[in-house]
Design an enzyme around this catalytic site. Structure first.
Site: not given
Ligand code: MRU
Length: 365
Positions: A204, A244
């Site tokens: 990401q 999250d």
């Molecule tokens: O698994 P993902 O890509 O949905 O991951 C979540 C996130 O984007 C991150 O953990 C992020 O730092 C928090 S959500 C703004």
């Protein structure tokens, strides 16, 4: 209202078309190589978009689920349909509480209404969730900017910020969470440079680098394992990540690898901030030990995606078939390692008292 830019073009991660009862999303699995919009017009497509991570990032997952429910009520809006569609979306991913927060809000709003009124009301409520997300991220950006302005800079010229994963506008409807203060600083003329960790295995960090590049924010990608040496060498002033799920005591579940950054920050005297809106705070969970950590498919680890020498999207197997892998998608950073939380209501310590100071209406008897 705030809009982040792709080369000066204001862009949001999700476009709703209530009159056609569809939404358009960016297929984030194709970034950073291609900006490809996908139309979502059924409940199954909405659930697939979340599960397969075409959309990702806690706030965007929540908004997409809200619209997915509105789409699902287009043909039939009985109690049974409302419940089964809510359940289908609820089960798409376990860790980001924004998903469950948005579905609970939608369901609480729609259940008392007569079925004939539910579809139209669902589109209005989903729109409200999306707009609130944008406004909250704008506020997070301003509160975070005030924090950044007070920091001592180790280098005289540039504020050196490190982030992990993608908590930018792609992970929200617009504006981002962890990246909101960085965009605010950049737009206010503060010289800021961002260390972007790759975030294996889903990478990401490449989305973060893509966002920052198209908004014109200086940045450098690093392998996740390089974070410690950069901190140790005095190349990092502050780390900001998203979240999250934040439990009531301030423990933070975020993309796997966040905990290691917080530990390295503690060892090097670097502030570690977590930026997140109300929808990410789970006041029902006393602490982070009870947060369900998503275990994702081992193929995310075994297979590497990219472009071949001809620019064609390709997949390479990097491990012998049958090699055992573990792929926990998140980790939990204890509240004691978090310098402060940055929310739309302001900043607070990562603690029950800090959170209740900002959200007194959440106090339980
Ligand atoms: O698994 P993902 O890509 O949905 O991951 C979540 C996130 O984007 C991150 O953990 C992020 O730092 C928090 S959500 C703004």
């Amino acid at each position: 209202m705030q809009a982040m830019n792709i080369d000066c073009t204001p862009t949001r991660s999700l476009r709703a078309h209530p009159e056609r009862r569809v939404i358009d999303i960016i297929d984030q699995t194709r970034l950073p190589h291609a900006l490809h919009w996908v139309r979502v017009s059924t409940l199954d497509e909405a659930a697939h978009a979340i599960r397969a991570m075409l959309v990702r990032g806690a706030p965007l997952i929540g908004a997409t689920a809200a619209y997915g429910l509105a789409i699902a009520l287009g043909d039939e809006a009985s109690d049974a349909q409302l419940q089964s569609a809510t359940l289908a979306l609820w089960q798409t991913r376990p860790t980001a509480v924004n998903l469950h927060w948005a579905l609970t809000r939608m369901s609480d709003h729609l259940s008392p209404l007569p079925p004939a009124e539910r579809c139209a009301a669902a589109w209005v409520e989903a729109e409200a969730i999306a707009e609130e997300d944008v406004a909250q991220n704008l506020a997070i950006g301003q509160h975070g900017l005030a924090l950044l302005r007070q920091l001592p800079w180790r280098s005289a010229q540039t504020l050196e910020v490190m982030t992990h994963c993608n908590a930018g506008w792609l992970a929200t409807v617009d504006g981002g969470t962890a990246l909101a203060p960085i965009y605010a600083a950049h737009d206010a003329g503060l010289p800021v440079h961002v260390w972007v960790s790759e975030t294996r295995p889903r990478n990401q960090g490449l989305l973060t680098a893509w966002e920052l590049a198209h908004h014109g924010v200086p940045h450098t990608l690093i392998a996740d394992n390089a974070a410690g040496i950069l901190m140790h060498k005095g190349r990092v002033d502050v780390v900001i990540t998203g979240a999250d799920r934040i439990s009531a005591n301030g423990d933070v579940a975020n993309k796997v690898g966040t905990y290691l950054k917080a530990l390295a920050c503690a060892d090097n005297g670097i502030p570690f901030y977590v930026a997140a809106p109300r929808s990410t705070i789970d006041f029902d969970l006393p602490d982070g030990a009870q947060i369900e950590i998503e275990a994702r498919d081992g193929d995310e680890f075994r297979r590497v995606h990219g472009l071949d020498d001809h620019g064609v999207p390709s997949v390479l197997q990097q491990l012998p078939a049958g090699e055992a892998v573990a792929n926990p998608a998140f980790d939990v950073t204890p509240a004691r390692l978090v310098t402060a939380l940055i929310t739309e209501r302001g900043c607070c310590t990562a603690s029950a008292s800090g959170l209740l100071g900002l959200y007194p209406e959440q106090a339980r008897d």
